[in-house]
Motif scaffolding. Structure first.
Motif, short mmCIF file in Angstrom:
data_model
loop_
_atom_site.label_atom_id
_atom_site.label_comp_id
_atom_site.label_asym_id
_atom_site.label_seq_id
_atom_site.Cartn_x
_atom_site.Cartn_y
_atom_site.Cartn_z
N LYS A 1 0.82 -1.08 -0.32
CA LYS A 1 0.03 -0.14 0.05
C LYS A 1 0.50 1.36 -0.14
CE LYS A 1 -0.66 -0.06 5.15
NZ LYS A 1 -1.71 0.12 6.14
N PRO A 2 0.48 2.40 -0.44
CA PRO A 2 1.30 3.72 -0.68
C PRO A 2 1.51 4.43 1.32
CG PRO A 2 -1.05 3.80 -1.34
CD PRO A 2 -1.31 2.98 -1.12
N PRO A 3 2.10 4.61 0.67
CA PRO A 3 2.82 5.31 2.13
C PRO A 3 2.16 6.99 2.41
CG PRO A 3 4.18 6.49 0.50
CD PRO A 3 3.69 5.12 -0.08
N LEU A 4 1.38 7.25 1.23
CA LEU A 4 0.23 8.14 1.89
C LEU A 4 -1.19 8.24 0.96
CD1 LEU A 4 2.48 11.58 1.39
CD2 LEU A 4 1.22 10.74 3.08
N PRO A 5 -2.05 8.20 0.81
CA PRO A 5 -3.57 8.49 0.34
C PRO A 5 -2.77 8.96 -1.52
CG PRO A 5 -4.19 9.43 2.39
CD PRO A 5 -2.55 9.01 2.34
N LEU A 6 -3.51 8.21 -2.41
CA LEU A 6 -3.56 8.81 -3.68
C LEU A 6 -4.44 9.64 -4.21
CD1 LEU A 6 -2.60 4.74 -5.34
CD2 LEU A 6 -1.46 6.94 -5.09
N LEU A 7 -4.16 10.59 -5.09
CA LEU A 7 -4.97 11.95 -5.07
C LEU A 7 -6.13 10.72 -5.87
CD1 LEU A 7 -4.09 14.68 -7.81
CD2 LEU A 7 -6.05 13.20 -8.44
N LYS A 8 -6.19 10.08 -6.80
CA LYS A 8 -7.69 9.00 -7.36
C LYS A 8 -8.30 8.95 -6.25
CE LYS A 8 -5.20 4.70 -8.53
NZ LYS A 8 -4.92 3.39 -8.95
N ASP A 9 -8.09 8.58 -4.82
CA ASP A 9 -8.83 8.17 -3.71
C ASP A 9 -9.44 8.75 -3.01
OD1 ASP A 9 -8.28 5.23 -4.59
OD2 ASP A 9 -6.12 5.35 -3.54
N ALA A 10 -7.93 10.20 -2.56
CA ALA A 10 -8.85 11.14 -2.46
C ALA A 10 -8.96 12.58 -2.92
CB ALA A 10 -7.20 11.69 -1.42
N PHE A 11 -9.12 12.23 -4.37
CA PHE A 11 -10.13 13.25 -5.15
C PHE A 11 -10.86 12.75 -5.95
CE2 PHE A 11 -7.28 15.75 -2.93
CZ PHE A 11 -7.78 16.54 -2.11
N GLY A 12 -12.09 11.28 -5.77
CA GLY A 12 -11.89 10.53 -6.65
C GLY A 12 -13.16 10.80 -7.56
N SER A 13 -13.91 12.24 -6.89
CA SER A 13 -15.16 12.85 -7.78
C SER A 13 -14.34 13.57 -8.96
CB SER A 13 -16.25 13.51 -6.77
OG SER A 13 -16.87 14.81 -7.49
N GLU A 14 -13.76 14.32 -7.87
CA GLU A 14 -12.88 15.24 -9.55
C GLU A 14 -12.11 14.70 -10.16
OE1 GLU A 14 -12.93 17.57 -5.52
OE2 GLU A 14 -12.72 15.60 -6.13
N ARG A 15 -11.17 14.13 -10.33
CA ARG A 15 -10.84 13.11 -11.07
C ARG A 15 -11.55 12.12 -11.96
NH1 ARG A 15 -8.80 7.87 -12.87
NH2 ARG A 15 -6.92 7.21 -13.03
N ARG A 16 -12.59 12.35 -12.19
CA ARG A 16 -13.80 11.32 -12.79
C ARG A 16 -14.72 12.09 -13.92
NH1 ARG A 16 -15.19 7.93 -8.12
NH2 ARG A 16 -16.14 9.68 -7.52
N LYS A 17 -14.47 13.59 -13.39
CA LYS A 17 -14.96 14.70 -13.55
C LYS A 17 -13.33 14.90 -14.53
CE LYS A 17 -18.35 16.73 -11.14
NZ LYS A 17 -18.85 18.04 -9.87
N ALA A 18 -12.30 15.11 -14.01
CA ALA A 18 -11.08 15.29 -15.30
C ALA A 18 -11.10 14.30 -16.07
CB ALA A 18 -10.09 14.87 -14.47
N LYS A 19 -11.42 12.54 -15.74
CA LYS A 19 -10.99 11.64 -16.66
C LYS A 19 -12.19 12.62 -18.31
CE LYS A 19 -11.17 6.46 -17.23
NZ LYS A 19 -11.46 5.45 -16.36
N MET A 20 -13.37 12.63 -17.29
CA MET A 20 -14.50 11.93 -18.60
C MET A 20 -14.22 13.63 -19.47
SD MET A 20 -19.31 13.22 -18.27
CE MET A 20 -19.10 10.45 -17.40
N LEU A 21 -14.08 14.56 -18.74
CA LEU A 21 -13.39 15.40 -19.91
C LEU A 21 -12.69 15.71 -20.83
CD1 LEU A 21 -14.10 18.72 -16.94
CD2 LEU A 21 -15.36 18.49 -18.99
N ASN A 22 -11.93 14.27 -20.40
CA ASN A 22 -10.53 14.48 -21.00
C ASN A 22 -11.29 13.47 -22.57
OD1 ASN A 22 -7.95 15.14 -20.13
ND2 ASN A 22 -7.90 13.61 -18.45
N PHE A 23 -11.80 12.81 -22.06
CA PHE A 23 -12.61 12.32 -23.79
C PHE A 23 -13.59 12.81 -24.37
CE2 PHE A 23 -11.47 8.22 -20.85
CZ PHE A 23 -10.58 7.74 -21.64
N SER A 24 -14.50 13.50 -23.59
CA SER A 24 -15.35 13.80 -24.11
C SER A 24 -15.07 15.13 -24.99
CB SER A 24 -16.63 14.63 -22.60
OG SER A 24 -17.04 13.11 -22.32
#
Length: 217
Positions: free
Chosen positions: A44-67
């Motif tokens: 496991k990582p020594p600190l929380p990963l961005l994708k877990d701590a800010f999952g909602s923001e990352r999902r929006k960023a991912k959708m925008l990258n495609f859309s």
């Protein structure tokens, strides 16, 4: 955008980091990790990963990258996210703030469609829009989205076609008895992966790199 590609790693997390100042601040304060490359014995990582701590923001960023690359508008995205167009536009503006070159490219494709009633791929294949002159507002909006979408997917198809022709004509492969059995295209972040049963870097690869796209064989 090219800087993000060259940096490698989690592209969607990098997008989220550049969209939201508080995520960048969390990274600078070492409260989260942008990404993690586990070493032997680490589970496991020594600190929380961005994708877990800010999952909602990352999902929006991912959708925008495609859309956005395919011409989707705040109106369409608001339906996907089930929020107001106003709120969606704010999020889209955050994406464009770090991707101004993409917005410029999209506007150029729209102008091209309006002026010439067609757009072109890298290899010169044209998609024509005969309804642009007399179309209504809805039809013209659809054409403008297609004018953005066509070069993205069309260029990917051009690269794949170039790769397959190079493979088919490769003398060394013919001598070895190799044949192209399958080509699978996965278009992500303007990166084209051609998955086949051989591993050879061909001349096409260097040509594509000079155009700012990477094809991995």
């Amino acid at each position: 955008m090219m800087d993000a590609f060259k940096a490698g790693g989690d592209f969607h997390s990098r997008t989220a980091m550049n969209m939201y100042p508080y995520i960048r601040e969390a990274l600078e304060k070492k409260e989260v990790l942008l990404e993690w490359d586990p070493q032997p014995g680490e589970d496991k990582p020594p600190l929380p990963l961005l994708k877990d701590a800010f999952g909602s923001e990352r999902r929006k960023a991912k959708m925008l990258n495609f859309s956005i690359a395919y011409g989707k508008t705040p109106v369409g995205l608001s339906k996907d996210w089930r929020v107001s167009v106003k709120e969606t536009k704010k999020t889209v503006d955050l994406w464009y703030n770090d991707r101004k070159e993409v917005l410029q490219w999209q506007e150029e494709r729209k102008k091209e469609a309006r002026k010439f009633h067609c757009v072109y791929t890298l290899l010169g294949r044209a998609r024509k829009f005969p309804l642009m002159a007399q179309g209504n507002t809805y039809q013209k909006g659809h054409i403008e989205r297609a004018a953005i979408n066509t070069p993205v997917q069309g260029n990917a198809a051009d690269v794949a076609m170039c790769a397959m022709i190079q493979i088919s004509n490769n003398k060394k492969l013919k001598e070895l008895g190799w044949k192209l059995l399958l080509s699978v295209l996965i278009i992500q972040h303007f990166v084209l992966f051609s998955l086949i049963f051989i591993s050879l870097h061909l001349e096409c690869n260097s040509k594509v790199k000079r155009l700012g796209v990477y094809a991995k064989f």
